[in-house]
Design an enzyme around this catalytic site. Structure first.
Site, PDB file in Angstrom:
ATOM      1  N   LEU A 158     120.509  -0.579  73.864  1.00 16.65           N
ATOM      2  CA  LEU A 158     121.834  -0.292  73.336  1.00 16.65           C
ATOM      3  C   LEU A 158     122.634  -1.570  73.151  1.00 16.65           C
ATOM      4  CD1 LEU A 158     124.364   1.486  72.737  1.00 16.65           C
ATOM      5  CD2 LEU A 158     124.716   1.593  75.220  1.00 16.65           C
ATOM      6  N   SER A 159     123.310  -1.699  72.009  1.00 17.68           N
ATOM      7  CA  SER A 159     124.256  -2.786  71.761  1.00 17.68           C
ATOM      8  C   SER A 159     123.556  -4.144  71.889  1.00 17.68           C
ATOM      9  CB  SER A 159     125.444  -2.649  72.721  1.00 17.68           C
ATOM     10  OG  SER A 159     126.484  -3.528  72.374  1.00 17.68           O
ATOM     11  N   ALA A 160     123.958  -4.996  72.845  1.00 15.41           N
ATOM     12  CA  ALA A 160     123.236  -6.249  73.035  1.00 15.41           C
ATOM     13  C   ALA A 160     121.792  -5.971  73.415  1.00 15.41           C
ATOM     14  CB  ALA A 160     123.912  -7.091  74.122  1.00 15.41           C
TER      15      ALA A 160
END
Length: 482
Positions: A150-152
């Site tokens: 998720l995300s980074a």
């Protein structure tokens, strides 16, 4: 020191050893839980490794690596993402890498830093070493290793897929960034907030360059994105799609699109053989986060929290795309799950099921405990060769004339075969756990199956447990019917 003092010290040492033996938890007696692993390699990225390995996991099972987002941790992702549910249901091991504020002020993976995103270096190599450790330790199938984040963690997933396509069979980029978009913090912020437009060929070249000359086969990649995301610009999902469709040598026009729950649109991009190579999942209005959908259904998972948003269970659909649910992978047919699934009868060794017909279905696939156990062209099926007195969970999916498997997230039913003879066992809590009839957590003991609290985990507390079905125990201190 006098003889009396030496004797007294020896006595206290013996007592301490006895207490440690009584209260120390034997590793072999513990139920599956999130566990930290050390010594998995040289670890140039200074990451921590955590694993979740279901009890009695068979050798040759798949392996999934799950990467948390900024400000999160391995424990946070383990608790909210829903992945442990499918590790138990479908039978695979999980690795949860974890970074820290010492690596990054916001505990983000350094996907934009050349020393960490380059094959054979930094954080990328640390994660690859975790995979190598898990394959050796758990016997994971090297051809069925997957990565998601998720995300980074999603951006780092892109990095891992580009750096190590020889290691990963598939990936899932959740609210992430395409591989090679950034080369430092400044360009990383540009990638995050503003569309970075490249041609599909340019995006694909970044993967081919990062891979160290790999010529295929390439990972099958899912891309998840909320249309209301103000943290990671939704254009990144389009660029990631362009990147991986180009790597696969296919166009950017979907082979099919399907509307799923939670305002989700699924677009499928098939390879030359007609199998899904890339899939995108666009969730209308969803802000930055991982899509979850709490509940007990097969297609429901996770818990809500910061950056865990209630729309659809992304982990279920990702596992389904990779074929972890027992399909051959990419079970993306548009047929709904059959309704009216019912147990019509059981014997000591069989369970019979029936369900309502689905319009357009050419056949049906039957899943026992998440693994495909058979298929039929009718609306009934008898599963044989079962153990007596044992409960089995079933779901059914419709298959269209092209062989595409539809949704399997409908009703789940449990069939319990006949013939089981209940048994009772009286022992202290320590021995109940050692015998596999109970498990411990936080210093307390819980009966397997019912999870009834049996009190402190030690040799001083005893209970009688009745096994009412295979592996299911209840406290029967007041009298055991068996």
């Amino acid at each position: 020191m006098s003889v009396r003092d030496r004797a007294r010290r020896t006595c206290w040492a013996a007592l301490l050893a006895l207490l440690l033996a009584l209260f120390t938890v034997p590793q072999s007696a513990s139920a599956a839980s999130l566990t930290q692993v050390t010594g998995f390699g040289s670890n140039p990225g200074s990451l921590s490794m955590y694993t979740y390995v279901p009890d009695n996991l068979r050798s040759g099972a798949p392996l999934v690596v799950a990467l948390h987002g900024c400000t999160q941790s391995a424990s946070d992702y383990y608790s909210h993402s829903g992945w442990p549910k499918y590790a138990d249901l479908y039978g695979f091991a999980l690795v949860f890498p974890q970074t820290s504020s010492a690596n990054n002020a916001n505990s983000c993976f350094n996907w934009y830093q050349s020393g960490d995103y380059t094959r054979g270096q930094g954080e990328a190599l640390s994660i690859k070493q975790m995979v190598d450790y898990a394959k050796a330790q758990y016997g994971s199938d090297p051809s069925r290793v997957y990565v998601t984040g998720l995300s980074a963690g999603g951006a780092m997933t892109s990095v891992m897929l580009a750096d190590y396509p020889d290691v990963f069979a598939g990936g899932s980029i959740d609210s992430g960034i395409p591989a090679g978009c950034a080369t430092d913090l400044s360009s990383g912020l540009t990638c995050e907030y503003n569309p970075v437009s490249k041609t599909p060929q340019q995006w694909g070249n970044l993967v081919r360059s990062a891979s160290g000359g790999w010529g295929g086969p390439w990972p099958r990649v899912a891309v998840w994105q909320g249309s209301g995301d103000s943290t990671v610009n939704p254009a990144n999902a389009t660029e990631a799609r362009d990147q991986w469709t180009n790597v696969w040598g296919i166009g950017q026009t979907p082979s099919s699109t399907t509307t799923l729950t939670g305002g989700t649109t699924q677009a499928v991009y098939n390879d030359a053989g007609g199998a899904p190579a890339v899939e995108t999942f666009t969730i209308s209005g969803m802000a930055h986060g991982l899509a979850v959908n709490p509940g007990s259904g097969t297609g429901q998972c996770g818990t809500t929290g910061t950056y865990y948003l209630n729309y659809i269970c992304s982990s279920y659909w990702t596992a389904k795309f990779w074929g972890l649910d027992g399909t051959s992978g990419g079970g993306t047919g548009s047929l709904p799950a059959p309704t009216g699934l019912t147990v019509t009868g059981t014997t000591d060794t069989s369970a019979s099921l029936s369900w309502n017909a689905v319009s357009g279905a050419a056949s049906y696939s039957i899943y026992r405990g998440g693994t495909k156990t058979g298929s039929t062209t009718s609306t009934s099926y008898t599963d044989t060769g079962l153990a007596s007195g044992t409960g089995y969970s079933y779901t059914v999916a419709a298959v269209d004339s092209a062989g595409k498997i539809g949704a399997a997230d409908g009703a789940t039913v449990t069939a319990t075969t006949t013939g089981f003879q209940p048994q009772c066992f009286t022992a202290n809590n320590y021995n109940q756990v050692t015998a596999g009839r109970a498990h411990q957590s936080g210093g307390y003991t819980y009966a397997n199956g019912s999870s009834q609290n049996m009190g402190l985990y030690n040799t001083f507390t005893s209970h009688t447990l009745e096994e009412t079905s295979t592996g299911y125990y209840v406290i029967a201190d007041s009298g055991c019917p068996a």
